[in-house]
Enzyme design. Sequence first.
Site, PDB file in Angstrom:
ATOM      1  N   GLU A   1      -6.741   6.783  15.210  1.00  0.00           N
ATOM      2  CA  GLU A   1      -6.939   5.404  15.636  1.00  0.00           C
ATOM      3  C   GLU A   1      -6.208   5.612  16.750  1.00  0.00           C
ATOM      4  O   GLU A   1      -4.860   5.950  17.195  1.00  0.00           O
ATOM      5  CB  GLU A   1      -5.600   5.253  14.540  1.00  0.00           C
ATOM      6  CG  GLU A   1      -6.199   4.755  12.692  1.00  0.00           C
ATOM      7  CD  GLU A   1      -5.192   3.916  12.061  1.00  0.00           C
ATOM      8  OE1 GLU A   1      -3.949   3.570  12.843  1.00  0.00           O
ATOM      9  OE2 GLU A   1      -5.397   4.147  10.529  1.00  0.00           O
TER      10      GLU A   1
ATOM     11  N   CYS B   1      10.537  10.949  -2.679  1.00  0.00           N
ATOM     12  CA  CYS B   1       9.895  10.581  -3.997  1.00  0.00           C
ATOM     13  C   CYS B   1      11.239  10.634  -5.169  1.00  0.00           C
ATOM     14  O   CYS B   1      11.437  12.023  -5.029  1.00  0.00           O
ATOM     15  CB  CYS B   1       9.606  10.577  -4.380  1.00  0.00           C
ATOM     16  SG  CYS B   1       8.968   9.888  -6.280  1.00  0.00           S
TER      17      CYS B   1
ATOM     18  N   CYS C   1      10.835   9.998  -8.675  1.00  0.00           N
ATOM     19  CA  CYS C   1      10.241  10.210 -10.132  1.00  0.00           C
ATOM     20  C   CYS C   1      10.970  10.990 -10.488  1.00  0.00           C
ATOM     21  O   CYS C   1      11.153  12.880 -10.562  1.00  0.00           O
ATOM     22  CB  CYS C   1       9.729   9.202  -9.635  1.00  0.00           C
ATOM     23  SG  CYS C   1       8.631  11.524  -9.443  1.00  0.00           S
TER      24      CYS C   1
ATOM     25  N   TRP D   1       2.947  -6.181  10.031  1.00  0.00           N
ATOM     26  CA  TRP D   1       4.603  -6.041   9.301  1.00  0.00           C
ATOM     27  C   TRP D   1       4.843  -6.467  10.700  1.00  0.00           C
ATOM     28  O   TRP D   1       6.241  -6.181  10.851  1.00  0.00           O
ATOM     29  CB  TRP D   1       5.004  -4.808   9.186  1.00  0.00           C
ATOM     30  CG  TRP D   1       3.484  -3.726   8.859  1.00  0.00           C
ATOM     31  CD1 TRP D   1       2.754  -4.041   7.205  1.00  0.00           C
ATOM     32  CD2 TRP D   1       2.951  -2.600   9.337  1.00  0.00           C
ATOM     33  NE1 TRP D   1       2.099  -3.159   7.406  1.00  0.00           N
ATOM     34  CE2 TRP D   1       1.978  -2.336   8.701  1.00  0.00           C
ATOM     35  CE3 TRP D   1       3.018  -2.159  10.685  1.00  0.00           C
ATOM     36  CZ2 TRP D   1       0.597  -1.382   8.754  1.00  0.00           C
ATOM     37  CZ3 TRP D   1       1.970  -0.937  11.085  1.00  0.00           C
ATOM     38  CH2 TRP D   1       1.453  -0.703   9.925  1.00  0.00           C
TER      39      TRP D   1
ATOM     40  N   ASN E   1      -3.821   8.676   4.656  1.00  0.00           N
ATOM     41  CA  ASN E   1      -3.571   7.947   5.939  1.00  0.00           C
ATOM     42  C   ASN E   1      -1.780   8.330   6.258  1.00  0.00           C
ATOM     43  O   ASN E   1      -1.159   7.960   5.462  1.00  0.00           O
ATOM     44  CB  ASN E   1      -3.934   6.751   5.258  1.00  0.00           C
ATOM     45  CG  ASN E   1      -3.315   6.092   6.840  1.00  0.00           C
ATOM     46  OD1 ASN E   1      -3.987   6.297   7.643  1.00  0.00           O
ATOM     47  ND2 ASN E   1      -2.725   4.739   6.482  1.00  0.00           N
ATOM     48  N   GLU E   2      -2.045   8.229   7.662  1.00  0.00           N
ATOM     49  CA  GLU E   2      -0.368   8.819   8.087  1.00  0.00           C
ATOM     50  C   GLU E   2       0.464   9.176   6.997  1.00  0.00           C
ATOM     51  O   GLU E   2       1.519   8.741   6.635  1.00  0.00           O
ATOM     52  CB  GLU E   2      -0.255   7.422   8.636  1.00  0.00           C
ATOM     53  CG  GLU E   2      -1.058   7.090   9.573  1.00  0.00           C
ATOM     54  CD  GLU E   2      -0.238   5.884  10.594  1.00  0.00           C
ATOM     55  OE1 GLU E   2       0.492   5.154   9.409  1.00  0.00           O
ATOM     56  OE2 GLU E   2      -0.538   5.296  11.503  1.00  0.00           O
TER      57      GLU E   2
ATOM     58  N   CYS F   1       9.557  14.416  -9.122  1.00  0.00           N
ATOM     59  CA  CYS F   1       9.923  15.019  -7.702  1.00  0.00           C
ATOM     60  C   CYS F   1      10.991  15.750  -7.874  1.00  0.00           C
ATOM     61  O   CYS F   1      11.362  16.212  -7.896  1.00  0.00           O
ATOM     62  CB  CYS F   1       9.775  13.860  -7.289  1.00  0.00           C
ATOM     63  SG  CYS F   1       8.500  13.389  -6.550  1.00  0.00           S
TER      64      CYS F   1
ATOM     65  N   ARG G   1       0.873  -1.029   0.343  1.00  0.00           N
ATOM     66  CA  ARG G   1      -0.106  -0.073   0.216  1.00  0.00           C
ATOM     67  C   ARG G   1       0.671   1.136  -0.011  1.00  0.00           C
ATOM     68  O   ARG G   1       1.774   1.030   0.919  1.00  0.00           O
ATOM     69  CB  ARG G   1      -1.260  -0.484   1.207  1.00  0.00           C
ATOM     70  CG  ARG G   1      -0.802   0.050   2.868  1.00  0.00           C
ATOM     71  CD  ARG G   1      -1.448   0.245   3.352  1.00  0.00           C
ATOM     72  NE  ARG G   1      -1.023   0.538   4.687  1.00  0.00           N
ATOM     73  CZ  ARG G   1      -1.275  -0.109   6.176  1.00  0.00           C
ATOM     74  NH1 ARG G   1      -2.570   0.484   6.061  1.00  0.00           N
ATOM     75  NH2 ARG G   1      -0.665   1.479   7.172  1.00  0.00           N
TER      76      ARG G   1
END
Length: 654
Positions: free
Chosen positions: A302, A149, A151, A311, A142-143, A154, A104
């Site tokens: 959360e 990055c 790429c 993980w 999210n978070e 970027c 993800r």
Amino acid sequence: MIKVGMAYYPEQWDRSLWEDDAARMAKLGVRVVRLAEFAWSRLEPSEGRFHFGWLDSAIDTITRHGMQVLLCTPTNSAPMWLYTDHPETVQCGRDGRPIATGIRGHRCIQSPVFRRYAARITTEMARRYAGRPEVYGWQIDNELESSHCTCPSCREAFRRWLRERYGTTAALNKAWGNEVWSGEISDWEQIQPPVSEDYMPDWYNPACMLDYERFGAWCLADYVRQQRDIIKGYDPDATVTTNSWFCANMPDFQQEYACLDVAAYDNYPPMVLPEDGETLYSNAFGLDLVRSFKRKNFWILEQLAGAGGCWSPMGPAPEPGMIEGYAMQAVAHGADLVSFFRWRSSCSGAEMLGHGVLDHDDRDNRRLAEIGRFCRRLEQMPDLDRTSIRGQVAMLYGADQEFALKNQRQSEGFAYWTQLRLFHDACMGLGIGLDILPEDAPLEGYKAVLAPTHYVTDPALARRLEGFTAQGGTVVITNRSGVKDKHNNCLFGEPLPTVFRRLCGCRVKEYDAIGARRQHIAAADGSGYDVTGWCDILEPEGAQVWARYTEKFYAGAAAVTKNAFGTGCAYYVGTVGERALYRALMAEICRERDIPMLEGLPLGVEVTARRGQGGLYRFFFNNTLRAVDFPLDGQTVALAPMEMKIQAGDGRWL
Ligand code: GAL
């Protein structure tokens, strides 16, 4: 009333369960259900084909049970078709190659193509749901972490960002000191992100590294703003936030939250508590830091509800009282919404062994009962959301310090967060109300300001602290302050602590980066403390010596000083001490400035207060697995392991 929430993933469960799930959550006391966080592939199964019917039904089921929903934009995890059709939307790693997809969070948040798709799914959601009474608020992505990055888009964006900031390559060369090691550039194309496969941050130019971190933080803030603007475009009154955590790629939280309505945090406190108490209060530090992002109450999106197992190998089950105690601890530090993660542990996917409230057997359990007790207690304090926290002591936090010190290690074991946490720990241990503030926040109303390790120097802050001290305030400055200019180059021609020298009435004659080794200081009052990490050898220039080194070639030299300045005073702490040193300093400051404190609290007990129109509430939390007691106003307060006791303004225990 303070709201209780729950993360729920209807797309992961058979529809026949939804009704019962909603009924059980409502009965428990849940008022807000957090939805859709990773559901992009179900909302847009193929390019431009949107399926909102299932989400409509889920929202309908939830609202029929009297609850509201908190909608998340699903952009953390793009659907696989997007990566296949547009490989340029995949983030690149340090080696410059696209990362492997299939987990993800693979998206590059700076990619214009990804941005277009993210904007479209956000627009579809906002058009459909924004402004509806059943929507309590919005979470973006999210978070989020600061983007590193590599790429091509970027790389290009980094060059553009630098160009806008410096105008010419000559100006950039000057600012970064690129004459060192022949780093001078003659064309913007020569700029590369300062990362590589065999990443060694210490080898890159610190000035370049700092700008790269600032750029990453800017990208993130820009990404957040885009989604926020879309949602607000459909409902200007929507409450929009994003859920933070403290990660390796820390963003600039002030910048990230500037356009958002409320700060939010994912709160996973430790389930194994160290015997020696060394890291106690660490969780309280995170909560107080989140409160600083908007300088007001915040949300927990959360909250720990079960053993970890994502993980990593599974962790221990939460001890009795932990789930309830930690949830109330969040409230005690300023949370107005506590949303647990997650309703039921997933039966599939990488996170199936990360435990939510319910286990895979779907039966009511001990954890559910604790959350129920938490809900009942909140119901006893219906006005609690009309209270907030305001301390008399402030501690400054700066993103630039975080960035610069992370990338250029000062000495083994020396860390910005440790410096902050040592002071925070002392305040917690003495029941002192502490607010963490951004470095440019107004200081009015505080009696003492702690400014540990102001390394990337803003001379204006030094002048403000002088003004604050001159008018009777107390300031604490520490080692590694006044070291760098705004580009992260060393300040030239002035003894440390440079801009703070006049305020502190001392100068650093020499320093000794002792790393993990230990030595000792003796205070003027006869007490002594072990120190480690760093030793500034101080020469007083008007300041009084508070403590001296007892070892090495600088035995007898000043380690900690105290300087009268106007009607206030400034301490300079030239070393990193054990916990007791900070306790002693803070207790002295409180006595001198008449700041309320509670001496004699057992280690690990936290005392905080929320006050306002809703009344006064004092929270006494035992953040240990031992039963403890302590004297308070002529009575004895006894706390079981992880127990929170709450006292109303009229002295009643709730
Ligand atoms: C959080 C994350 C959640 C979930 C959780 C597991 O960091 O936001 O999506 O993975 O960890 O504990």
